[in-house]
Design a protein around this motif. Structure first.
Motif, mmCIF file in Angstrom:
data_model
loop_
_atom_site.group_PDB
_atom_site.id
_atom_site.type_symbol
_atom_site.label_atom_id
_atom_site.label_comp_id
_atom_site.label_asym_id
_atom_site.label_seq_id
_atom_site.Cartn_x
_atom_site.Cartn_y
_atom_site.Cartn_z
ATOM 1 N N UNK A 199 -6.224 -10.284 0.453
ATOM 2 C CA UNK A 199 -6.208 -8.883 -0.376
ATOM 3 C C UNK A 199 -6.861 -7.832 1.646
ATOM 4 N N UNK A 200 -6.790 -8.313 2.262
ATOM 5 C CA UNK A 200 -7.248 -8.059 3.774
ATOM 6 C C UNK A 200 -5.909 -7.822 4.024
ATOM 7 N N UNK A 201 -4.460 -8.708 4.610
ATOM 8 C CA UNK A 201 -3.489 -7.767 4.663
ATOM 9 C C UNK A 201 -2.918 -7.061 4.206
ATOM 10 N N UNK A 202 -3.176 -6.670 2.639
ATOM 11 C CA UNK A 202 -2.421 -6.023 1.646
ATOM 12 C C UNK A 202 -2.843 -4.694 2.236
ATOM 13 N N UNK A 203 -3.994 -4.523 2.311
ATOM 14 C CA UNK A 203 -4.731 -2.752 3.162
ATOM 15 C C UNK A 203 -3.754 -2.456 4.070
ATOM 16 N N UNK A 204 -3.918 -3.654 5.038
ATOM 17 C CA UNK A 204 -3.562 -3.354 6.422
ATOM 18 C C UNK A 204 -2.149 -2.403 5.652
ATOM 19 N N UNK A 205 -1.154 -3.724 5.559
ATOM 20 C CA UNK A 205 -0.031 -3.357 5.386
ATOM 21 C C UNK A 205 0.506 -2.125 4.622
ATOM 22 N N UNK A 206 -0.401 -1.927 3.375
ATOM 23 C CA UNK A 206 -0.291 -0.293 2.998
ATOM 24 C C UNK A 206 -0.937 1.474 4.112
ATOM 25 N N UNK A 207 -1.635 0.577 4.830
ATOM 26 C CA UNK A 207 -2.835 1.380 5.391
ATOM 27 C C UNK A 207 -0.933 1.946 6.813
ATOM 28 N N UNK A 208 0.074 1.067 7.060
ATOM 29 C CA UNK A 208 0.639 0.591 7.942
ATOM 30 C C UNK A 208 2.241 1.437 7.518
ATOM 31 N N UNK A 209 2.377 1.587 6.301
ATOM 32 C CA UNK A 209 3.305 1.429 5.694
ATOM 33 C C UNK A 209 3.836 2.974 4.855
ATOM 34 N N UNK A 210 2.378 3.117 4.530
ATOM 35 C CA UNK A 210 2.409 3.951 3.339
ATOM 36 C C UNK A 210 1.380 5.248 4.173
ATOM 37 N N UNK A 211 2.771 6.499 3.594
ATOM 38 C CA UNK A 211 2.077 7.994 4.598
ATOM 39 C C UNK A 211 0.535 7.999 4.320
ATOM 40 N N UNK A 212 0.066 8.359 5.330
ATOM 41 C CA UNK A 212 -1.660 9.086 4.366
ATOM 42 C C UNK A 212 -1.224 10.353 3.754
#
Length: 106
Positions: free
Chosen positions: A64-77
């Motif tokens: 769950x935590x890694x999914x949030x981190x990954x989205x923050x890294x891969x999805x433009x703000x």
């Protein structure tokens, strides 16, 4: 290979599959995440684990935590912000429709 080894290997593989499934679902739920982002992230995790032999939980922690981190890294703000606004409007509309159903008894 002894039966115990096969059982242990099967359990470890099942645990990896569960981690990956949870990661994919949680990642897909993040604002702005599309299929391409999920596929890229899964490829990154799979490649890392294949190269190192690590279990995804050991390498990346909680799915769950890694999914949030990954989205923050891969999805433009800006894309994530648009998705959050859109999700908020949809939730508000759903709430209004639910209240209308409650009032009318439908």
């Amino acid at each position: 290979m002894a039966k115990k080894d096969r059982t242990t290997d099967a359990a470890a593989e099942k645990d990896r599959e569960k981690w990956m499934a949870r990661f994919q679902v949680r990642l897909a739920m993040q604002p702005g995440v599309d299929r391409a982002v999920v596929l890229r992230a899964v490829k990154e995790v799979t490649t890392h684990c294949a190269e190192t032999g690590e279990h995804p939980r050991a390498a990346f922690g909680d799915p769950d935590a890694y999914a949030v981190q990954t989205a923050a890294r891969l999805v433009p703000e800006d894309r994530a912000a648009r998705a959050r606004r859109s999700d908020g409007r949809v939730a508000a509309l759903d709430s209004v429709l639910q209240r209308a159903r409650d009032v009318t008894g439908m």
